[in-house]
Design a protein around this motif. Sequence first.
Motif, PDB file in Angstrom:
ATOM      1  N   GLN A  25       0.811  -1.013   0.035  1.00  0.00           N
ATOM      2  CA  GLN A  25       0.045  -0.083  -0.060  1.00  0.00           C
ATOM      3  C   GLN A  25       0.808   1.183   0.067  1.00  0.00           C
ATOM      4  O   GLN A  25       0.597   2.319  -0.553  1.00  0.00           O
ATOM      5  CB  GLN A  25      -0.908   0.055   1.268  1.00  0.00           C
ATOM      6  N   GLU A  26       2.061   1.155   0.755  1.00  0.00           N
ATOM      7  CA  GLU A  26       2.987   2.313   0.906  1.00  0.00           C
ATOM      8  C   GLU A  26       3.735   2.509  -0.527  1.00  0.00           C
ATOM      9  O   GLU A  26       3.713   3.669  -1.107  1.00  0.00           O
ATOM     10  CB  GLU A  26       3.808   2.162   2.016  1.00  0.00           C
ATOM     11  N   LEU A  27       4.347   1.571  -1.151  1.00  0.00           N
ATOM     12  CA  LEU A  27       5.199   1.702  -2.266  1.00  0.00           C
ATOM     13  C   LEU A  27       4.370   1.683  -3.589  1.00  0.00           C
ATOM     14  O   LEU A  27       4.654   1.961  -4.823  1.00  0.00           O
ATOM     15  CB  LEU A  27       6.119   0.510  -2.307  1.00  0.00           C
ATOM     16  N   GLY A  28       2.945   1.075  -3.612  1.00  0.00           N
ATOM     17  CA  GLY A  28       2.330   0.881  -4.913  1.00  0.00           C
ATOM     18  C   GLY A  28       2.374  -0.615  -5.270  1.00  0.00           C
ATOM     19  O   GLY A  28       3.315  -1.319  -4.918  1.00  0.00           O
ATOM     20  N   PRO A  29       1.775  -0.692  -6.509  1.00  0.00           N
ATOM     21  CA  PRO A  29       1.954  -2.124  -6.947  1.00  0.00           C
ATOM     22  C   PRO A  29       3.144  -2.347  -7.930  1.00  0.00           C
ATOM     23  O   PRO A  29       3.162  -2.816  -8.994  1.00  0.00           O
ATOM     24  CB  PRO A  29       0.633  -2.075  -8.001  1.00  0.00           C
TER      25      PRO A  29
END
Length: 329
Positions: free
Chosen positions: A38-42
């Motif tokens: 969620q923090e870094l993205g997919p």
Amino acid sequence: MHPSEVLFQGKRQPLLLPACDHYCGSEKLMRKSMALQQELGPVFDITFDCEDGAAAGSEIEHALLVTQLINSEDNRFNRIGVRLHDTGSVHFAGDVAAIVGACAARLAYVVLPKVESVDEVRRAIDLINQHAAKAGRTDLPVHVLVETHGALHDAYDIAALPQVECLSFGIMDFVSAHYGAVPASAMRTPGQFTHPLVVRAKLEMVAACHAHGKVASHNVTTDIKDSAVVANDAQRAGAEFGFTRMWSIHPDQIKPILKAFMPRLSEVNEATNILTEAMNAGWGPIAQHGRLHDRASYRYYWTVLQRAKLAGLALPEAAAAIVNQTDSQ
């Protein structure tokens, strides 16, 4: 036409997946990995483990936990897959029924470990499809672990299966399958990149993947304390062996793997300049800095930009304009 249509002339483009596949098998680590995504993205995938990385004795409860997490709002990007038990396990059919049956729509993929042949993969896919279809999914991707002599022998045929999108090399099981004929040092660097039998296995698997436009995923680095080791392994796996993806087994390994496989800014700029000039030339041959380029090299540079976009790299405006084009433009 869209650049991809020009460059690949109606053929299926090679598959691209996030460069890091992070494995975790306990509830604590699964939730921690979801928070990091969620923090870094997919930019990295997560694989929930029902097999070797999960505790034994509570398989049914673990499968239910996996389905709850995948169907939860914490699965923000639908980039979480699951490693099932092997097809010979008494738990395999239960995994498929519980996990695929309950969350096929949100699964990124399922992983089949310890397969021995292409026929075994076909049978497993048939069962997966039966449960996925009931949940309204007809195209659930399958990843296959190549860690047995039989899987290596059939790697080319396994990679040819339409639903298979990735082959992963399982180095520890593969080395162990030689019953001492290959030393334990071949499970780690430098032996994993120099022992002839391991090198042969990696190259044959990678060649099978690239022949069919599939993704080749490198094995784990067991040293979880030294990020320089995993960074070196990832760099060698990509530059010397043609892997485009790698396993992580600790959160601290994710960023070094992503960085190692991410195109450098200089590569992105070079690709942008070449493709911009190519478009202006109607995708005909061009000469840049004394070097000839045509659609053969354009395909390479197109992939550089696609990999950079997938990795979450902030693209220069001109590069973003190229990869984000629509057919109508």
